[in-house]
Design a protein around this motif. Structure first.
Motif, PDB file in Angstrom:
ATOM      1  N   LEU A   1      33.258  62.966   3.728  1.00 25.55           N
ATOM      2  CA  LEU A   1      33.080  61.895   2.753  1.00 25.55           C
ATOM      3  C   LEU A   1      33.240  60.505   3.372  1.00 25.55           C
ATOM      4  CD1 LEU A   1      34.920  63.358  -0.362  1.00 25.55           C
ATOM      5  CD2 LEU A   1      32.514  62.692  -0.245  1.00 25.55           C
ATOM      6  N   LEU A   2      34.032  60.398   4.437  1.00 28.07           N
ATOM      7  CA  LEU A   2      34.257  59.080   5.046  1.00 28.07           C
ATOM      8  C   LEU A   2      32.964  58.468   5.587  1.00 28.07           C
ATOM      9  CD1 LEU A   2      36.149  56.825   5.948  1.00 28.07           C
ATOM     10  CD2 LEU A   2      36.636  58.154   8.020  1.00 28.07           C
ATOM     11  N   PRO A   3      32.245  59.135   6.492  1.00 27.85           N
ATOM     12  CA  PRO A   3      31.008  58.512   6.981  1.00 27.85           C
ATOM     13  C   PRO A   3      29.920  58.426   5.917  1.00 27.85           C
ATOM     14  CG  PRO A   3      31.192  60.754   7.815  1.00 27.85           C
ATOM     15  CD  PRO A   3      32.498  60.443   7.145  1.00 27.85           C
TER      16      PRO A   3
ATOM     17  N   GLU B   1      46.553  66.126  12.107  1.00 27.19           N
ATOM     18  CA  GLU B   1      47.416  65.295  11.276  1.00 27.19           C
ATOM     19  C   GLU B   1      47.609  63.910  11.900  1.00 27.19           C
ATOM     20  OE1 GLU B   1      50.957  67.588  10.862  1.00 27.19           O
ATOM     21  OE2 GLU B   1      49.993  69.137   9.637  1.00 27.19           O
ATOM     22  N   MET B   2      47.689  63.847  13.230  1.00 32.62           N
ATOM     23  CA  MET B   2      47.858  62.559  13.909  1.00 32.62           C
ATOM     24  C   MET B   2      46.662  61.644  13.663  1.00 32.62           C
ATOM     25  SD  MET B   2      49.553  63.767  17.555  1.00 32.62           S
ATOM     26  CE  MET B   2      49.373  62.114  18.253  1.00 32.62           C
ATOM     27  N   VAL B   3      45.470  62.237  13.599  1.00 33.59           N
ATOM     28  CA  VAL B   3      44.274  61.442  13.292  1.00 33.59           C
ATOM     29  C   VAL B   3      44.437  60.766  11.937  1.00 33.59           C
ATOM     30  CG1 VAL B   3      41.797  61.545  12.811  1.00 33.59           C
ATOM     31  CG2 VAL B   3      42.763  62.903  14.685  1.00 33.59           C
ATOM     32  N   ARG B   4      44.965  61.512  10.988  1.00 34.12           N
ATOM     33  CA  ARG B   4      45.161  60.971   9.641  1.00 34.12           C
ATOM     34  C   ARG B   4      46.232  59.886   9.617  1.00 34.12           C
ATOM     35  NH1 ARG B   4      43.154  65.260   5.883  1.00 34.12           N
ATOM     36  NH2 ARG B   4      42.308  66.878   7.233  1.00 34.12           N
ATOM     37  N   TRP B   5      47.265  60.051  10.455  1.00 28.90           N
ATOM     38  CA  TRP B   5      48.320  59.041  10.514  1.00 28.90           C
ATOM     39  C   TRP B   5      47.771  57.696  10.961  1.00 28.90           C
ATOM     40  CZ3 TRP B   5      52.676  59.234   8.095  1.00 28.90           C
ATOM     41  CH2 TRP B   5      53.343  60.445   7.886  1.00 28.90           C
ATOM     42  N   VAL B   6      46.762  57.712  11.816  1.00 31.34           N
ATOM     43  CA  VAL B   6      46.139  56.467  12.274  1.00 31.34           C
ATOM     44  C   VAL B   6      45.126  55.963  11.244  1.00 31.34           C
ATOM     45  CG1 VAL B   6      44.670  55.438  14.046  1.00 31.34           C
ATOM     46  CG2 VAL B   6      46.461  57.070  14.698  1.00 31.34           C
ATOM     47  N   LEU B   7      44.366  56.891  10.669  1.00 31.85           N
ATOM     48  CA  LEU B   7      43.268  56.530   9.778  1.00 31.85           C
ATOM     49  C   LEU B   7      43.763  55.984   8.437  1.00 31.85           C
ATOM     50  CD1 LEU B   7      40.184  56.589   9.761  1.00 31.85           C
ATOM     51  CD2 LEU B   7      40.305  58.882   8.753  1.00 31.85           C
ATOM     52  N   ILE B   8      44.799  56.589   7.884  1.00 29.02           N
ATOM     53  CA  ILE B   8      45.284  56.204   6.548  1.00 29.02           C
ATOM     54  C   ILE B   8      45.695  54.732   6.483  1.00 29.02           C
ATOM     55  CG2 ILE B   8      47.135  56.574   4.868  1.00 29.02           C
ATOM     56  CD1 ILE B   8      46.901  59.598   5.551  1.00 29.02           C
ATOM     57  N   PRO B   9      46.556  54.240   7.402  1.00 35.39           N
ATOM     58  CA  PRO B   9      46.901  52.811   7.336  1.00 35.39           C
ATOM     59  C   PRO B   9      45.688  51.896   7.482  1.00 35.39           C
ATOM     60  CG  PRO B   9      48.417  53.982   8.795  1.00 35.39           C
ATOM     61  CD  PRO B   9      47.289  54.923   8.489  1.00 35.39           C
ATOM     62  N   THR B  10      44.744  52.299   8.324  1.00 35.37           N
ATOM     63  CA  THR B  10      43.534  51.494   8.510  1.00 35.37           C
ATOM     64  C   THR B  10      42.759  51.388   7.209  1.00 35.37           C
ATOM     65  OG1 THR B  10      43.378  52.240  10.820  1.00 35.37           O
ATOM     66  CG2 THR B  10      41.403  51.267   9.838  1.00 35.37           C
ATOM     67  N   ILE B  11      42.617  52.507   6.514  1.00 39.04           N
ATOM     68  CA  ILE B  11      41.896  52.517   5.233  1.00 39.04           C
ATOM     69  C   ILE B  11      42.598  51.637   4.213  1.00 39.04           C
ATOM     70  CG2 ILE B  11      41.314  53.978   3.248  1.00 39.04           C
ATOM     71  CD1 ILE B  11      40.694  56.214   5.247  1.00 39.04           C
ATOM     72  N   PHE B  12      43.920  51.727   4.155  1.00 45.11           N
ATOM     73  CA  PHE B  12      44.669  50.914   3.194  1.00 45.11           C
ATOM     74  C   PHE B  12      44.514  49.418   3.492  1.00 45.11           C
ATOM     75  CE2 PHE B  12      47.591  54.614   2.082  1.00 45.11           C
ATOM     76  CZ  PHE B  12      47.077  54.730   0.787  1.00 45.11           C
TER      77      PHE B  12
ATOM     78  N   PHE C   1      37.451  53.346  -1.929  1.00 44.62           N
ATOM     79  CA  PHE C   1      37.853  53.496  -0.529  1.00 44.62           C
ATOM     80  C   PHE C   1      39.373  53.570  -0.413  1.00 44.62           C
ATOM     81  CE2 PHE C   1      38.485  51.846   3.845  1.00 44.62           C
ATOM     82  CZ  PHE C   1      37.643  52.705   4.532  1.00 44.62           C
ATOM     83  N   THR C   2      40.073  52.722  -1.166  1.00 50.74           N
ATOM     84  CA  THR C   2      41.533  52.719  -1.128  1.00 50.74           C
ATOM     85  C   THR C   2      42.103  54.014  -1.691  1.00 50.74           C
ATOM     86  OG1 THR C   2      41.493  50.305  -1.430  1.00 50.74           O
ATOM     87  CG2 THR C   2      43.588  51.423  -1.793  1.00 50.74           C
ATOM     88  N   LEU C   3      41.534  54.492  -2.789  1.00 55.92           N
ATOM     89  CA  LEU C   3      41.995  55.756  -3.367  1.00 55.92           C
ATOM     90  C   LEU C   3      41.717  56.929  -2.432  1.00 55.92           C
ATOM     91  CD1 LEU C   3      41.063  55.501  -7.163  1.00 55.92           C
ATOM     92  CD2 LEU C   3      43.351  55.568  -6.138  1.00 55.92           C
ATOM     93  N   TYR C   4      40.651  56.831  -1.667  1.00 53.40           N
ATOM     94  CA  TYR C   4      40.368  57.860  -0.662  1.00 53.40           C
ATOM     95  C   TYR C   4      41.506  57.927   0.352  1.00 53.40           C
ATOM     96  CZ  TYR C   4      38.064  60.126   3.332  1.00 53.40           C
ATOM     97  OH  TYR C   4      37.764  60.950   4.385  1.00 53.40           O
ATOM     98  N   GLY C   5      42.013  56.767   0.759  1.00 58.03           N
ATOM     99  CA  GLY C   5      43.157  56.735   1.660  1.00 58.03           C
ATOM    100  C   GLY C   5      44.384  57.370   1.036  1.00 58.03           C
ATOM    101  N   PHE C   6      44.600  57.106  -0.263  1.00 55.40           N
ATOM    102  CA  PHE C   6      45.723  57.712  -0.975  1.00 55.40           C
ATOM    103  C   PHE C   6      45.560  59.234  -1.030  1.00 55.40           C
ATOM    104  CE2 PHE C   6      47.601  59.068  -5.126  1.00 55.40           C
ATOM    105  CZ  PHE C   6      48.939  58.873  -4.785  1.00 55.40           C
TER     106      PHE C   6
ATOM    107  N   ILE D   1      48.377  65.711  -8.728  1.00 55.12           N
ATOM    108  CA  ILE D   1      48.085  64.312  -8.422  1.00 55.12           C
ATOM    109  C   ILE D   1      46.771  64.218  -7.652  1.00 55.12           C
ATOM    110  CG2 ILE D   1      48.920  62.225  -7.270  1.00 55.12           C
ATOM    111  CD1 ILE D   1      51.763  63.342  -7.587  1.00 55.12           C
ATOM    112  N   TYR D   2      46.557  65.183  -6.778  1.00 66.01           N
ATOM    113  CA  TYR D   2      45.336  65.250  -5.966  1.00 66.01           C
ATOM    114  C   TYR D   2      44.099  65.315  -6.854  1.00 66.01           C
ATOM    115  CZ  TYR D   2      43.535  66.304  -1.247  1.00 66.01           C
ATOM    116  OH  TYR D   2      42.950  66.255  -0.012  1.00 66.01           O
ATOM    117  N   TRP D   3      44.122  66.231  -7.839  1.00 66.17           N
ATOM    118  CA  TRP D   3      42.958  66.401  -8.714  1.00 66.17           C
ATOM    119  C   TRP D   3      42.694  65.154  -9.532  1.00 66.17           C
ATOM    120  CZ3 TRP D   3      45.534  71.599 -10.143  1.00 66.17           C
ATOM    121  CH2 TRP D   3      45.174  72.560  -9.183  1.00 66.17           C
ATOM    122  N   ILE D   4      43.754  64.513 -10.023  1.00 62.69           N
ATOM    123  CA  ILE D   4      43.582  63.285 -10.794  1.00 62.69           C
ATOM    124  C   ILE D   4      42.959  62.203  -9.917  1.00 62.69           C
ATOM    125  CG2 ILE D   4      44.802  61.418 -11.984  1.00 62.69           C
ATOM    126  CD1 ILE D   4      46.859  63.553 -12.871  1.00 62.69           C
ATOM    127  N   THR D   5      43.447  62.109  -8.670  1.00 57.34           N
ATOM    128  CA  THR D   5      42.920  61.100  -7.745  1.00 57.34           C
ATOM    129  C   THR D   5      41.456  61.366  -7.414  1.00 57.34           C
ATOM    130  OG1 THR D   5      45.117  60.838  -6.756  1.00 57.34           O
ATOM    131  CG2 THR D   5      43.236  60.004  -5.501  1.00 57.34           C
TER     132      THR D   5
END
Length: 224
Positions: free
Chosen positions: A63-65, A118-129, A155-160, A207-211
């Motif tokens: 979904l990101l690209p 998981e490390m990829v997500r740790w870098v990607l999440i702050p960038t998205i926010f 886009f922000t909710l995707y990061g969440f 929470i995931y489904w609501i998001t």
């Protein structure tokens, strides 16, 4: 065929696998922790959960690209050309890592690969926010004027959602360790930990489904 229509089709498929896959894992988890079943039977249900989950993981990563590519076509984000090419290459490598972790899921290598994912997500999440919130505050880089704020919000909710997914990934990674402990013999502590972790996972899943539903709503209705 118009490029944007093909991308939209792929976007819908990715969302379906993401939302539906998480529901499948949620239901299967009930039997993963069912102490009335044999350990082999519980392992079979765990295997089913992994096989369903890999499609959900593929959906959320893809979904990101797709979202960035369509955003560029619609003029909502300015990064096209080489940026999009690099993003697709990055996601292809990320997907390869994710699938490698899936194929090696019951091994020590699989655990290491999952941690790397998981490390990829740790870098990607702050960038998205940072990008999403900056855009909503009117500082770019995304267009967030009246009637187009939905894109930055999405886009922000995707990061969440990635944050929640990271927690669920951690729980599923722990299954390998828990079942190794249970294979050695009755282990009330491991059983309790497994049940507690899946209990947390179920709360996160709601929470995931609501998001996810909110992201779908923003992309379809575009209310902001």
């Amino acid at each position: 065929m118009e490029e944007v229509l093909v991308l939209r089709w792929l976007h819908i498929i990715a969302m379906v696998y993401w939302l539906g896959g998480e529901w499948g894992v949620f239901q299967t988890s009930y039997n993963v922790i069912n102490r009335n079943l044999s350990l082999d039977e519980r392992r079979r249900h765990m295997e089913t959960a992994y096989r369903i989950d890999i499609l959900a993981r593929t959906g959320i990563i893809t979904l990101l690209p797709l979202g960035l590519h369509m955003g560029n076509i619609y003029g909502l984000q300015p990064y096209g050309g080489s940026f999009l090419t690099g993003m697709w290459i990055f996601v292809a490598v990320w997907l390869g890592l994710c699938w490698a972790a899936f194929f090696k899921r019951e091994t020590d290598l699989g655990i290491k690969l999952t941690k790397l994912d998981e490390m990829v997500r740790w870098v990607l999440i702050p960038t998205i926010f940072v990008v999403g919130i900056s855009s909503l505050m009117g500082n770019g880089p995304f267009v967030a004027d009246e009637g187009t704020r939905w894109y930055a919000w999405k886009f922000t909710l995707y990061g969440f959602a990635l944050c929640i997914g990271l927690g669920l990934r951690w729980i599923m990674r722990a299954w390998t360790t828990r079942f190794r402990q249970l294979a050695e013999g009755p282990n009330p502590a491991a059983e309790a930990a497994l049940e507690r972790e899946i209990g947390w996972g179920r709360m996160l899943a709601y929470i995931y489904w609501i998001t996810i539903s909110g992201i779908c709503f923003l992309g379809t209705v575009k209310p902001l």
